[in-house]
Write an enzyme that holds these catalytic residues in place. Structure first.
Site, PDB file in Angstrom:
ATOM      1  N   ALA A 158       8.442  44.132  -5.798  1.00 34.85           N
ATOM      2  CA  ALA A 158       7.353  43.460  -6.512  1.00 34.85           C
ATOM      3  C   ALA A 158       6.319  42.948  -5.506  1.00 34.85           C
ATOM      4  CB  ALA A 158       7.896  42.277  -7.310  1.00 34.85           C
ATOM      5  N   LYS A 159       5.068  43.003  -5.886  1.00 35.39           N
ATOM      6  CA  LYS A 159       4.054  42.332  -5.071  1.00 35.39           C
ATOM      7  C   LYS A 159       3.957  40.916  -5.626  1.00 35.39           C
ATOM      8  CE  LYS A 159      -0.525  43.107  -3.087  1.00 35.39           C
ATOM      9  NZ  LYS A 159      -0.176  42.717  -1.720  1.00 35.39           N
ATOM     10  N   ALA A 160       4.970  40.134  -5.260  1.00 35.69           N
ATOM     11  CA  ALA A 160       5.175  38.805  -5.836  1.00 35.69           C
ATOM     12  C   ALA A 160       4.789  37.743  -4.812  1.00 35.69           C
ATOM     13  CB  ALA A 160       6.639  38.641  -6.228  1.00 35.69           C
ATOM     14  N   TYR A 164       5.530  36.307  -0.014  1.00 38.32           N
ATOM     15  CA  TYR A 164       4.523  36.130   1.040  1.00 38.32           C
ATOM     16  C   TYR A 164       4.730  34.878   1.865  1.00 38.32           C
ATOM     17  CZ  TYR A 164       2.222  40.342  -0.280  1.00 38.32           C
ATOM     18  OH  TYR A 164       1.983  41.673  -0.492  1.00 38.32           O
TER      19      TYR A 164
END
Ligand code: PMP
Length: 295
Positions: A158-160, A164
């Protein structure tokens, strides 16, 4: 690039289905997305008014939401149209495009089954950083201390937002030491990616890149693989150990923001940006521009 803070600019933000004046695009401090990182986003670029691989980004955006156990309440076609509208309305044809989705304020505890999902899209200028001559000098990378997590401990596809936090920590540490970015290893100590970009190496004319099974399989990464193969290059996706770094000639990173950026150093290791990197910088620059594509 403007030094103005992002909440003090002018323009239009697409917010839950409509365009609102930039400075009015606000959410409440008691939002689940803020407290519990139930938020996913995308990073895209429009070139000459056309978003590169918009539909692939919209599909990944929806998939990221599903991996976070929520459904983004817009279809891929609706998201594509909203992004295009945002680019058009803001007037600059060459912009970075940032869709974001987050859980709202109905529930403020770990569980948020009934919280609504909100979506916003902002666009802003983000010029390519370097001219070719500067680019070919290569950037310097630190070795990050944080590792990409085991896919059993985080939804790594996921680009969650939550994924980050180790990227920001790694990039801060690198910048403090004068580096541009940091190379992260994975949970098993193998080369993974940078804090916001994937990594490639060259060896005997072939490209080598880590298997993307515990970090983001970038849309740029897949584009670069296609471009290299179209040039007849071999592309090897495999496990890469940090001990192997001295055996590679060239290295570059790639991502929507970074595009294709050659690397001259990773910690103690030196690389010489050369013909393969230059070819892929140029091929990528041509691939993303609709006028060059049409020619
Ligand atoms: N890895 C990470 C951690 C990223 O943030 C990005 C940028 N989205 C990438 C890789 C590259 O992905 P893409 O090529 O889809 O922009």
């Amino acid at each position: 690039m403007s030094a103005l803070p992002f909440d003090q600019r002018d323009g239009w933000i697409w917010f839950d289905g409509e365009l609102v004046p930039w400075r009015e695009a606000k959410l409440h401090v008691l939002s689940h997305g803020l407290h519990y990182a139930s938020s996913v986003f995308e990073g895209e670029r429009a070139y000459e008014g056309v978003i590169f691989k918009s539909t692939e980004h919209s599909e990944r955006f929806r998939r990221s939401g599903q991996l976070m156990d929520f459904e983004i309440p817009y279809s891929v076609a609706e998201l594509d149209a909203a992004k295009a509208l945002c680019v058009e309305k803001n007037g600059d044809p060459n912009v970075y495009v940032r869709p974001v989705a987050w859980r709202g304020s109905e529930m403020m505890a770990v569980a948020a089954q009934n919280a609504t999902v909100h979506v916003a899209i902002g666009v802003w200028p983000w010029p390519s950083m370097f001219d070719m001559a500067t680019k070919m000098k290569g950037i310097r990378l630190d070795m990050a201390e944080w590792r990409r997590p085991d896919p059993r401990t985080a939804p790594s596809a996921a680009k969650a937002a939550g994924l980050y936090m180790i990227a920001t920590l790694s990039k801060h540490a690198a910048e403090r030491k004068g580096y541009a970015d940091a190379l992260m290893l994975d949970w098993q100590g193998r080369v993974a990616e940078c804090t916001g970009a994937n990594v490639f190496f060259t060896q005997d004319g072939a490209l080598h890149t880590p298997i993307a099974d515990c970090f983001l399989d970038g849309i740029t990464r897949r584009t670069v693989i296609d471009l290299a193969q179209a040039r007849g290059m071999d592309v090897v996706e495999r496990r890469i150990l940090p001990d192997e770094l001295p055996s590679f000639n060239e290295c570059f990173i790639c991502g929507t923001g970074a595009e294709v950026t050659p690397v001259s150093e990773i910690g103690p290791h030196r690389f010489t940006p050369g013909n393969i990197s230059r070819t892929l910088v140029e091929d990528y620059a041509a691939a993303v521009r609709p006028r060059a594509r049409a020619a």
